[in-house]
Design a protein around this motif. Structure first.
Motif, PDB file in Angstrom:
ATOM      1  N   ASP A 185       0.866  -1.187   0.000  1.00 13.61           N
ATOM      2  CA  ASP A 185       0.000   0.000   0.000  1.00 13.61           C
ATOM      3  C   ASP A 185       0.901   1.234   0.000  1.00 13.61           C
ATOM      4  O   ASP A 185       1.517   1.576   1.019  1.00 13.61           O
ATOM      5  CB  ASP A 185      -0.897  -0.029   1.244  1.00 13.61           C
ATOM      6  N   SER A 234      -0.310   4.279  -1.042  1.00 10.83           N
ATOM      7  CA  SER A 234      -1.246   5.355  -1.353  1.00 10.83           C
ATOM      8  C   SER A 234      -0.852   6.687  -0.727  1.00 10.83           C
ATOM      9  O   SER A 234      -1.102   7.748  -1.287  1.00 10.83           O
ATOM     10  CB  SER A 234      -2.660   4.956  -0.917  1.00 10.83           C
ATOM     11  N   ASN A 235      -0.230   6.649   0.454  1.00  9.25           N
ATOM     12  CA  ASN A 235       0.304   7.882   1.045  1.00  9.25           C
ATOM     13  C   ASN A 235       1.616   7.524   1.713  1.00  9.25           C
ATOM     14  O   ASN A 235       1.719   7.440   2.924  1.00  9.25           O
ATOM     15  CB  ASN A 235      -0.684   8.448   2.074  1.00  9.25           C
TER      16      ASN A 235
END
Ligand code: FAD
Length: 404
Positions: A248, A250-251
């Motif tokens: 992940d 995403s940020n």
């Protein structure tokens, strides 16, 4: 990874990587340590780049994080000038085709400066010591500076340039400088510092496009030129080399509350690149601040070695702007109300000595001070315990002198 590792590989030779190495040793790790860094320069500290180094009061040697003796004492194999380009389990592949296998891997590759599409090559950013060397030389020759982005780094560069007598314009897209960290109301105090220092501060204005490396067209239709243009509009996590692993991103890189990278075994991440689970926020959060990278390095070292976790630290950030130290304790972004605790800045009086409390409902979640270091000391434990309003606002005998 269930046993204690024999070889720990740390990727990213900036603050977080360096502190991870130090913390592993001070937690008693006696195995092999390898630190990999993309830059050729020996590890250095970034906050002075926009402060003492830009002001000319420090030279490059003083920003070094290790001297020869410190490095030798840590017994770490340092490989600089090679980017990590891929990760396979706990094996790191480098740009020259070689690879380094550890039993545990700690990632601390930081961030890169955010850019605007079509940005000319001579528009500057400030992330590295090389950027700072170039910016310092350019400012020494210039009469004018345009800073795009009124965050902490933009403010510090604007301050240094004003001290050197340059005409300085700052464009900030939000309603106030440093608003993302301070919020709009307290950001208004920061704005007053810019203006008092003679900066032409334009809030609510962004760059529509660059006409060349010295000229921008703004969102309100103006055309502005300066001899030096600095872009300080935030950063992008340096995680592109981890694409394709199913992580992940995403940020930044998603981690649990001890820095373990989700979906991996034996891999941790920390610092600007890493989004750690934050139980107080109830979601993952990526902090791009010095103290956070240092605190996380301690947590990761203990986790890698299977030691019990130390108590969580209260977040702390500082910035030196226009002769004042701005200090941020806790999580002001969670607040729904801001209350003056000391000084008259929020009522239009002097900014220096102002301390603001940030409340979420009845609970203190953060404190911000402007040259109010001694007052701030009292509130750090109150932020840590999430004290209620009545406790926070009860007057106590406090020092009233020596506050800058
Ligand atoms: P970094 O210190 O940026 O280190 C990351 C390292 O990883 C870099 O050396 C990079 O070259 C390397 N790297 C990247 N990709 C790879 C790869 N693929 N392979 C190998 N190596 C790689 N914070 C504050 O709290 N207060 C301040 O006043 C303040 N001032 C600042 C001023 C400036 C000019 C800057 C740039 C930052 C400032 N910060 C400040 C932020 C603070 O310096 C960072 O939060 C801190 O450096 C984060 O540490 P890190 O290890 O995550 O990243």
């Amino acid at each position: 990874m269930s046993q204690r590792p024999e070889h720990v590989v740390v990727v990213g030779a900036g603050l977080g990587g360096v502190r991870a190495v130090e913390q592993l040793r001070s937690c008693g790790f006696q195995g092999r340590l390898t630190l990999l860094g993309a830059e050729r320069r020996a590890p250095y500290d970034r906050p002075p780049l926009s402060k003492q180094f830009l002001l000319g009061t420090w030279e490059a040697e003083r920003v070094a994080l290790w001297d020869e003796a410190g490095l030798a004492a840590l017994d770490v194999t340092l490989r600089l000038g090679q980017s990590a380009v891929a990760l396979h389990g706990t094996t790191v592949e480098l740009a020259d085709g070689s690879s380094v296998r550890g039993d545990a891997v700690v990632l601390a590759t930081g961030v890169t400066a955010r850019r605007i599409a079509g940005q000319p090559a001579d528009v500057r950013t400030l992330r590295t010591l090389d950027d700072a060397v170039g910016l310092r030389a350019a400012l020494a020759e210039a009469q004018s500076l345009l800073v795009v982005g009124g965050g902490f780094i933009g403010a510090e560069v604007a301050h240094a340039a004003r001290l050197s007598g340059l005409r300085v314009t700052v464009l900030e897209a939000l309603a106030a400088p440093c608003e993302r960290v301070l919020g709009a109301q307290v950001g208004g105090l920061a704005a007053r510092l810019f203006i008092a220092a003679g900066v032409d501060l334009r809030c609510g204005v962004s760059v529509r496009r660059f006409l060349d490396g010295r000229t921008v067209e703004t969102s309100d239709g103006d055309t502005l030129s300066a001899e030096v243009v600095l872009l300080g509009i935030g950063s992008v996590p340096a995680v592109g080399w981890l694409d394709g692993l199913g992580l992940d991103l995403s940020n930044g890189l998603a981690c649990d509350g001890a820095g373990r990278v989700l979906g991996t075994d034996g891999v941790w991440a920390l610092g600007d690149m890493a989004a750690w689970a934050d139980p107080i926020r109830g979601r993952r959060h990526r902090s791009e601040h010095w103290t956070s990278a240092v605190d996380q390095a301690g947590v990761v070292a203990r986790s890698v070695l299977g030691l019990a976790a130390a108590p969580a630290a209260v977040p702390y950030v500082w910035s030196d702007q226009f002769g004042l130290k701005i200090q941020v304790v806790g999580r002001p972004d969670l607040a729904d109300d801001v209350v003056p605790l000391h000084g008259d800045g929020l009522a239009g009086g002097p900014v220096a000595g102002t301390l603001a409390g940030y409340f979420a409902g009845d609970r203190l979640v953060g404190v911000v001070g402007f040259g109010a270091a001694r007052h701030l000391l009292r509130y750090r434990p109150l932020v840590a315990s999430g004290a209620d309003r009545a406790t926070v606002l009860t007057p106590v005998n406090e020092p009233t002198v020596g506050v800058r």
